[in-house]
Design an enzyme around this catalytic site. Structure first.
Site, PDB file in Angstrom:
ATOM      1  N   GLU A 248       0.891  -1.171  -0.099  1.00 42.62           N
ATOM      2  CA  GLU A 248      -0.116  -0.102  -0.093  1.00 42.62           C
ATOM      3  C   GLU A 248       0.883   1.261   0.035  1.00 42.62           C
ATOM      4  O   GLU A 248       1.886   1.253   0.652  1.00 42.62           O
ATOM      5  CB  GLU A 248      -0.748   0.003   1.222  1.00 42.62           C
ATOM      6  CG  GLU A 248      -1.989   0.836   1.259  1.00 42.62           C
ATOM      7  CD  GLU A 248      -2.845   0.636   2.486  1.00 42.62           C
ATOM      8  OE1 GLU A 248      -3.240  -0.477   2.982  1.00 42.62           O
ATOM      9  OE2 GLU A 248      -3.158   1.743   3.049  1.00 42.62           O
TER      10      GLU A 248
ATOM     11  N   ASP B 250      -0.179   5.565   0.401  1.00 38.77           N
ATOM     12  CA  ASP B 250      -1.090   6.244   0.680  1.00 38.77           C
ATOM     13  C   ASP B 250      -0.932   7.900   0.906  1.00 38.77           C
ATOM     14  O   ASP B 250       0.193   8.215   1.532  1.00 38.77           O
ATOM     15  CB  ASP B 250      -1.701   6.103   2.310  1.00 38.77           C
ATOM     16  CG  ASP B 250      -1.814   4.605   2.586  1.00 38.77           C
ATOM     17  OD1 ASP B 250      -2.508   4.037   1.682  1.00 38.77           O
ATOM     18  OD2 ASP B 250      -1.630   4.059   3.474  1.00 38.77           O
TER      19      ASP B 250
ATOM     20  N   GLU C 197      -3.387  10.381   2.716  1.00 36.99           N
ATOM     21  CA  GLU C 197      -4.648  10.434   3.429  1.00 36.99           C
ATOM     22  C   GLU C 197      -4.601  11.979   4.052  1.00 36.99           C
ATOM     23  O   GLU C 197      -3.787  12.392   4.762  1.00 36.99           O
ATOM     24  CB  GLU C 197      -4.719   9.523   4.744  1.00 36.99           C
ATOM     25  CG  GLU C 197      -4.568   8.045   4.166  1.00 36.99           C
ATOM     26  CD  GLU C 197      -4.277   7.193   5.150  1.00 36.99           C
ATOM     27  OE1 GLU C 197      -4.948   6.178   5.408  1.00 36.99           O
ATOM     28  OE2 GLU C 197      -3.083   7.235   6.001  1.00 36.99           O
TER      29      GLU C 197
END
Ligand SMILES: *[C@@H]1O[C@H](CO)[C@@H](O)[C@H](O)[C@H]1NC(C)=O
Ligand SMILES: *[C@@H]1O[C@H](CO)[C@@H](O)[C@H](O)[C@H]1NC(C)=O
Ligand SMILES: *[C@@H]1O[C@H](CO)[C@@H](O)[C@H](O)[C@H]1NC(C)=O
Length: 303
Positions: free
Chosen positions: A114, A116, A118
């Site tokens: 993953e 990210d 955010e």
């Protein structure tokens, strides 16, 4: 005569020898912009994913009391440059989480990768926070979070958020300023994302943790919360969405992803300036969490 010396990581060599194995900086100029229909599917919150223009180049996703919403790329990519211009919901957005990230959690339940971006909600009057994070091969018990302030109000206009992911490097950019670089070091092992991933964009209720560690929850008096995405770039080596790992990846014109070998001197200096001013938290500096810093942190301090 074709020069093809491997880059040894020395800046001087890199700039002196323009070889195919040794390129500093990545230019996103001229990369094609995708429409939603060309590149994405709706993920959930169906009628909350709406088009903002006739060509489908800009979409809005929203969160209300009954659901959040999101979308995902039609293809999976093994190494890529992903970018979108995003305008975040305004007013009071404590607990609201807006994301732009890559994952293969559906394909690899116990050892997913993953990368990210955010956005962690906002209590009116407080600065907006952005978090970046990386997991590789299921390393979810070794978070690699960093949090930053932005130098602008991300609810007023669209700003560009980009992820560059190659076999050796991950770079996060905001408006083309590199804000974080992770260079793969051998000691990271599987913690460096290495399997094909899908690109996601979502908005959801993160009351439990997002804003000041969960102190400020979503207040639905201010709903619906609207996040707008535009100017999608999905540039990379895509896999056949049905056969996935079985199919050979098609890198098309994206060969510069494999030759990328770090930031230019100018980019490094921009990143340093950004980080001096805006870095709020880095796992590399968190001795209570990681008494022995994770291996890539050592390299990082030299950057
Ligand atoms: C995108 O696809 C949907 C469903 O097929 C269609 O209704 C819509 O008109 C398309 N939008 C654009 C902008 O192409
Ligand atoms: C990734 O995880 C799988 C399953 O846990 C393991 O078999 C594999 O060796 C790991 N790969 C790396 C590079 O660590
Ligand atoms: C913020 O939300 C409140 C309550 O819904 C509303 O009265 C106000 O107009 C909103 N302000 C802006 C700038 O949207």
């Amino acid at each position: 005569m074709v020069f093809n010396f491997p880059c040894l990581g020395f800046l001087i060599l890199c700039t002196a020898l323009i070889t195919t194995n040794c390129v500093l900086g990545f230019s996103s100029k001229g990369l094609p912009i995708s429409s939603f229909n060309e590149s994405f599917f709706r993920l959930y919150g169906n009628n909350r994913v709406i088009f903002l223009d006739n060509e489908g180049k800009s979409v809005q996703i929203s969160l209300d009391k009954s659901s959040g919403s999101g979308f995902l790329s039609q293809d999976m990519y093994l190494h890529s440059y992903f970018s979108a211009s995003i305008k975040l919901p305004g007013n009071y957005t404590a607990g609201v989480v807006v994301t732009f990230y890559t994952s293969n959690g559906d394909e690899y339940k116990t050892n997913h990768d993953e990368i990210d971006f955010e956005f962690l909600g906002h209590v009116r009057g407080k600065p907006w926070l952005v978090q970046t994070n990386i997991y590789g091969n299921g390393s979810t018990n070794r978070g690699r979070e960093e949090r930053y302030n932005l130098w602008f109000d991300p609810t007023q206009d669209f700003h560009t958020y980009s992820i560059l992911w190659t076999s050796k490097w991950i770079v996060f950019y905001v408006d083309e300023v590199p804000i974080r670089v992770v260079q793969k070091v051998d000691a990271m092992g599987g913690d460096f994302p290495s399997k094909a991933m899908t690109l996601f964009a979502t908005i959801w209720d993160g009351s439990a943790w997002a804003t000041s560690g969960g102190k400020h929850k979503v207040n639905y008096k201010y709903a619906p919360f609207l996040a707008k995405y535009s100017n999608f770039v999905l540039y990379g080596c895509s896999l056949d969405p049905i056969q996935k790992e079985l199919a050979a990846e098609k890198c098309g014109s994206a060969t510069d992803l494999s030759t990328f070998n770090g930031l230019t001197t100018e980019e490094k200096s921009k990143m340093m300036k950004f980080r001096m001013k805006n870095l709020i938290y880095s796992y590399c500096n968190d001795r209570s969490r990681y008494p022995i810093p994770l291996p890539e942190c050592i390299v990082k301090r030299k950057l």
